[in-house]
Design a protein around this motif. Structure first.
Motif, short mmCIF file in Angstrom:
data_model
loop_
_atom_site.label_atom_id
_atom_site.label_comp_id
_atom_site.label_asym_id
_atom_site.label_seq_id
_atom_site.Cartn_x
_atom_site.Cartn_y
_atom_site.Cartn_z
N GLY A 49 87.58 52.45 6.05
CA GLY A 49 87.21 51.11 6.47
C GLY A 49 85.74 50.83 6.21
O GLY A 49 84.89 51.71 6.31
N ARG A 50 85.42 49.59 5.87
CA ARG A 50 84.06 49.23 5.48
C ARG A 50 83.20 48.69 6.62
O ARG A 50 81.99 48.55 6.47
N GLU A 51 83.81 48.37 7.77
CA GLU A 51 83.07 47.61 8.76
C GLU A 51 81.91 48.38 9.38
O GLU A 51 80.96 47.79 9.90
N ASP A 52 81.93 49.71 9.32
CA ASP A 52 80.87 50.51 9.93
C ASP A 52 79.87 51.05 8.91
O ASP A 52 79.07 51.92 9.23
N VAL A 53 79.90 50.55 7.68
CA VAL A 53 78.97 50.99 6.65
C VAL A 53 77.76 50.07 6.64
O VAL A 53 77.88 48.87 6.46
N ALA B 264 89.38 61.63 -0.86
CA ALA B 264 90.58 60.93 -0.42
C ALA B 264 91.15 60.09 -1.56
O ALA B 264 90.40 59.41 -2.28
N LEU B 265 92.46 60.13 -1.74
CA LEU B 265 93.11 59.32 -2.76
C LEU B 265 93.45 57.94 -2.20
O LEU B 265 93.95 57.84 -1.06
N PRO B 266 93.20 56.88 -2.96
CA PRO B 266 93.59 55.54 -2.49
C PRO B 266 95.10 55.40 -2.46
O PRO B 266 95.83 56.16 -3.10
N ASP B 267 95.58 54.40 -1.74
CA ASP B 267 97.01 54.23 -1.53
C ASP B 267 97.80 54.15 -2.83
O ASP B 267 98.90 54.69 -2.94
N ALA B 268 97.22 53.51 -3.84
CA ALA B 268 97.93 53.32 -5.11
C ALA B 268 98.18 54.64 -5.84
O ALA B 268 99.05 54.70 -6.73
N HIS B 269 97.45 55.71 -5.48
CA HIS B 269 97.55 56.96 -6.24
C HIS B 269 97.88 58.17 -5.36
O HIS B 269 98.01 59.28 -5.89
N GLY C 284 79.62 57.00 -3.53
CA GLY C 284 80.73 56.20 -4.00
C GLY C 284 80.80 54.89 -3.24
O GLY C 284 80.08 54.67 -2.26
N GLU C 285 81.65 54.00 -3.71
CA GLU C 285 81.90 52.77 -2.97
C GLU C 285 82.51 53.12 -1.62
O GLU C 285 83.39 53.97 -1.54
N PRO C 286 82.05 52.47 -0.53
CA PRO C 286 82.68 52.72 0.77
C PRO C 286 84.19 52.57 0.68
O PRO C 286 84.71 51.62 0.11
N PHE C 287 84.90 53.55 1.25
CA PHE C 287 86.35 53.62 1.12
C PHE C 287 86.98 52.62 2.09
O PHE C 287 86.84 52.74 3.31
N GLU C 288 87.67 51.64 1.56
CA GLU C 288 88.13 50.51 2.36
C GLU C 288 89.31 50.85 3.26
O GLU C 288 89.42 50.34 4.39
N GLU C 289 90.21 51.69 2.80
CA GLU C 289 91.43 51.97 3.56
C GLU C 289 91.15 52.89 4.74
O GLU C 289 90.31 53.77 4.67
N GLY D 247 96.57 61.15 5.34
CA GLY D 247 97.66 60.19 5.33
C GLY D 247 97.23 58.86 5.91
O GLY D 247 96.04 58.57 6.06
N ARG D 248 98.24 58.07 6.26
CA ARG D 248 97.98 56.74 6.81
C ARG D 248 98.59 56.56 8.20
O ARG D 248 98.15 55.70 8.94
N THR D 249 99.60 57.36 8.53
CA THR D 249 100.28 57.20 9.81
C THR D 249 100.53 58.55 10.45
O THR D 249 100.58 59.59 9.76
N SER D 250 100.76 58.53 11.75
CA SER D 250 101.09 59.75 12.47
C SER D 250 102.42 60.32 11.97
O SER D 250 102.57 61.54 11.84
N GLU D 251 103.37 59.44 11.67
CA GLU D 251 104.69 59.88 11.20
C GLU D 251 104.57 60.62 9.86
O GLU D 251 105.27 61.61 9.63
N GLU D 252 103.70 60.13 8.99
CA GLU D 252 103.52 60.77 7.69
C GLU D 252 102.95 62.18 7.84
O GLU D 252 103.39 63.13 7.17
N ILE D 253 101.96 62.33 8.72
CA ILE D 253 101.37 63.64 8.96
C ILE D 253 102.40 64.59 9.57
O ILE D 253 102.53 65.76 9.16
N SER D 254 103.16 64.10 10.53
CA SER D 254 104.18 64.92 11.18
C SER D 254 105.24 65.39 10.19
O SER D 254 105.67 66.55 10.22
#
Length: 319
Positions: free
Chosen positions: A15-19, A142-147, A257-262, A272-279
């Motif tokens: 997320g970019r909001e704290d950069v 970290a890999l972006p969502d598209a990759h 690098g560019e601040p990582f948006e995701e 990952g992106r969710t608790s379920e994915e990590i589990s």
């Protein structure tokens, strides 16, 4: 390299909001982490206050350690999703094995780059016959969502571009610096460079990138801040050049690098992106199918730690 903590703390980042849009000086305190076999590393990222620098989301610094009478690095097979690992050495050598069948010895100033994509497992170890000293850094991107569900891959690059001039020599590990482009595959705007400097130098940087420096050897002054070996200084954004000075040969790594948006969830060796994915990734590793097998490592693979009771939630970059 694996996070071998038996009680890993979930890390919410991205997320970019704290950069900060402008330059800062933030000295990151390392956390000593025991990898076993007498090897202790300094974990500099993520820390309590700083989670990422661009897409860089994990930095371990180790050595220089005298391992002449020791086994050295012995990291058993372990899994990854959603990231790239960057192996970088100043002294010694590390033998990489993975579930793709890769077998590669990485030596100083050579790039070992592994893309986990949807799933991979690997091991890292000092060869049976190894050099006396071991000194380097292990980093994750970290890999972006598209990759992040791409096919797993391993790259080895023995020859990397070097930028020289005015007391500076810079090996470009990832991304681009001053027109020199690394052959390593990058999925976000990023830079990683190994710098050797002697004297007063000015390093060109991108104003839209955030940066940090990791000092590897020698005493160096970065943007007016004096740094000793094994220090990491977060610098924020907003510069077009970065002034560095040393009174003798010094070595450091420049990460940016560019601040990582995701927004991400990091737990153990998974991004990952969710608790379920990590589990699910943890369950798949314990079941033994999704991540494949690492052949040739003399020892058992690493069991997954127990997940925390509460769901893992993606949050911002800083706490």
């Amino acid at each position: 390299m694996s996070d071998l903590d038996v009680r890993p703390t979930p890390v919410q980042c991205g997320g970019r909001e704290d950069v900060s849009g402008g330059p800062v000086h933030e000295l990151l305190k390392p956390r000593l982490t025991d990898l076993g076999a007498g090897m202790v590393v300094r974990r500099l990222l993520p820390t309590l206050g700083r989670r990422m620098v661009g897409a860089w989301c994990f930095v371990d610094h180790y050595g220089p350690d005298d391992i002449a009478e020791q086994p050295g690095m012995q990291v058993p097979p372990h899994p990854h999703i959603g990231l790239q690992t960057v192996s970088w050495l100043h002294e010694g050598e590390v033998l990489h094995r993975d579930s793709l069948g890769s077998l590669q010895t990485v030596r100083p100033r050579q790039l070992g780059l592994m893309t986990s994509g949807r799933a991979i497992s690997h091991s890292e170890e000092s060869p049976r016959e190894h050099a006396r000293l071991l000194h380097g850094a292990q980093l994750w991107v970290a890999l972006p969502d598209a990759h992040r569900h791409t096919d797993p891959a391993f790259e080895f690059h023995a020859d990397l571009p070097v930028v020289t001039g005015g007391g500076l020599s810079a090996t470009v590990i990832m991304g681009e610096m001053d027109g020199a482009v690394s052959p390593g595959t990058a999925y976000t705007p990023i830079v990683g460079a190994d710098l050797t400097l002697d004297g007063d130098v000015r390093v060109p940087v991108e104003p839209d990138f955030e940066y940090a420096v990791l000092t590897m050897s020698g005493i160096v002054e970065v943007d007016g801040v004096r740094l000793e070996p094994a220090s990491m200084l977060y610098l924020g954004c907003g510069r077009r050049e970065l002034r560095m000075r040393s009174d003798g040969p010094s070595e450091l790594m420049l990460l940016g690098g560019e601040p990582f948006e995701e927004k991400l969830v990091m737990w153990w060796n998974f991004v990952g992106r969710t608790s379920e994915e990590i589990s699910q990734a943890r369950a798949d590793w314990m079941d033994g199918a999704r991540f494949g097998a690492v052949h040739g490592y003399d020892g058992p693979r690493t069991p997954a730690p127990t997940l925390p009771d509460l769901p893992l939630k993606p949050r911002g970059r800083t706490r």
